[in-house]
Design an enzyme around this catalytic site. Structure first.
Site, mmCIF file in Angstrom:
data_model
loop_
_atom_site.group_PDB
_atom_site.id
_atom_site.type_symbol
_atom_site.label_atom_id
_atom_site.label_comp_id
_atom_site.label_asym_id
_atom_site.label_seq_id
_atom_site.Cartn_x
_atom_site.Cartn_y
_atom_site.Cartn_z
ATOM 1 N N GLU A 53 -19.983 -12.843 19.038
ATOM 2 C CA GLU A 53 -20.216 -13.133 17.627
ATOM 3 C C GLU A 53 -19.267 -12.309 16.765
ATOM 4 O OE1 GLU A 53 -20.971 -14.969 15.408
ATOM 5 O OE2 GLU A 53 -23.071 -14.851 14.896
ATOM 6 N N ASP A 54 -18.919 -12.846 15.599
ATOM 7 C CA ASP A 54 -18.039 -12.103 14.703
ATOM 8 C C ASP A 54 -18.800 -11.086 13.865
ATOM 9 O OD1 ASP A 54 -19.312 -13.978 13.090
ATOM 10 O OD2 ASP A 54 -17.474 -14.903 12.349
ATOM 11 N N ILE A 56 -22.880 -9.769 12.437
ATOM 12 C CA ILE A 56 -24.338 -9.835 12.318
ATOM 13 C C ILE A 56 -24.692 -9.167 11.008
ATOM 14 C CG2 ILE A 56 -26.547 -9.037 13.234
ATOM 15 C CD1 ILE A 56 -25.350 -9.405 16.035
ATOM 16 N N ASP A 57 -25.367 -9.914 10.153
ATOM 17 C CA ASP A 57 -25.745 -9.452 8.822
ATOM 18 C C ASP A 57 -27.212 -9.040 8.858
ATOM 19 O OD1 ASP A 57 -26.296 -9.184 6.086
ATOM 20 O OD2 ASP A 57 -25.000 -10.829 5.525
ATOM 21 N N THR A 58 -28.116 -9.951 8.539
ATOM 22 C CA THR A 58 -29.546 -9.626 8.545
ATOM 23 C C THR A 58 -30.123 -9.644 9.957
ATOM 24 O OG1 THR A 58 -30.227 -11.927 8.300
ATOM 25 C CG2 THR A 58 -29.842 -10.672 6.266
ATOM 26 N N GLY A 59 -29.480 -10.358 10.859
ATOM 27 C CA GLY A 59 -29.989 -10.495 12.225
ATOM 28 C C GLY A 59 -30.839 -11.733 12.423
ATOM 29 N N THR A 61 -30.188 -14.956 11.928
ATOM 30 C CA THR A 61 -29.485 -16.053 12.589
ATOM 31 C C THR A 61 -29.414 -15.808 14.095
ATOM 32 O OG1 THR A 61 -28.175 -16.489 10.615
ATOM 33 C CG2 THR A 61 -27.322 -17.343 12.699
ATOM 34 N N LYS A 85 -23.386 -5.397 10.048
ATOM 35 C CA LYS A 85 -23.512 -4.926 8.668
ATOM 36 C C LYS A 85 -24.734 -4.022 8.507
ATOM 37 C CE LYS A 85 -22.366 -7.863 5.443
ATOM 38 N NZ LYS A 85 -22.372 -8.915 4.406
ATOM 39 N N PHE A 106 -19.721 -8.525 1.338
ATOM 40 C CA PHE A 106 -19.406 -9.839 1.900
ATOM 41 C C PHE A 106 -17.940 -9.843 2.308
ATOM 42 C CE2 PHE A 106 -18.913 -14.265 2.559
ATOM 43 C CZ PHE A 106 -20.181 -14.703 2.900
ATOM 44 N N ASP A 113 -15.554 -16.567 6.749
ATOM 45 C CA ASP A 113 -15.303 -17.428 5.590
ATOM 46 C C ASP A 113 -16.303 -17.212 4.468
ATOM 47 O OD1 ASP A 113 -17.255 -20.207 5.496
ATOM 48 O OD2 ASP A 113 -17.371 -18.929 7.258
ATOM 49 N N ARG A 119 -10.804 -18.231 5.990
ATOM 50 C CA ARG A 119 -10.784 -18.049 7.449
ATOM 51 C C ARG A 119 -9.377 -17.734 7.947
ATOM 52 N NH1 ARG A 119 -15.303 -19.832 10.160
ATOM 53 N NH2 ARG A 119 -16.612 -21.285 9.031
#
Length: 140
Positions: A53-54, A56-59, A61, A85, A106, A113, A119
């Site tokens: 994965e590129d 992970i924000d909140t987790g 997804t 993040k 962000f 993207d 991208r």
């Protein structure tokens, strides 16, 4: 793997699949996780799976993707992620392998993207408020 193939003089069967997991519009999570690219994951039953994965924000997804994949009974699932993040909205999910932890901004570029823009940048950077406003999708 390289040691295994040198010692045993055998090759390991490896397959690669690409999927796209989408959950953002503008700079906000939609709460809806879309998995695009493969309709059926039956081929992972009993297999070792590595998700690369590129970001992970909140987790949320990743948790949803893992829930989906576990329905198909893989033997093992591991997650490697370039960027994790540090955000107060995190659900606490941590990948098995992490490249870098980053501040709560962000990011775009190098395949990351904002509404399908940026991208193609050959670097990663934070998008400004002006950039967010310019490329924002109007809600319907």
């Amino acid at each position: 793997m390289q040691e295994y193939s040198i010692v045993s003089r055998q090759s390991l069967p490896i397959s690669v699949d690409f999927i796209r997991v989408k959950s953002y519009e503008n700079d906000q999570s939609t709460g809806n996780v879309q998995v695009l690219g493969i309709e059926n994951f039956n081929h992972i039953k009993g297999k070792h799976v590595l998700i690369v994965e590129d970001l992970i924000d909140t987790g949320r997804t990743m948790v949803e993707l893992l829930r989906l994949l576990h329905k198909y009974e893989p033997k093992l699932v591991k997650v490697a992620c370039l960027l994790v993040k540090r955000t107060p909205t995190s659900n606490g999910y941590r990948p098995d392998y992490c490249g870098f932890e980053i501040p709560d901004r962000f990011l775009v570029g190098y395949a990351l993207d904002f509404n399908e823009y940026f991208r193609d940048l050959n670097h990663i950077c934070s998008i400004s408020k002006k950039g967010i406003a310019k490329y924002q999708i109007e809600s319907t």
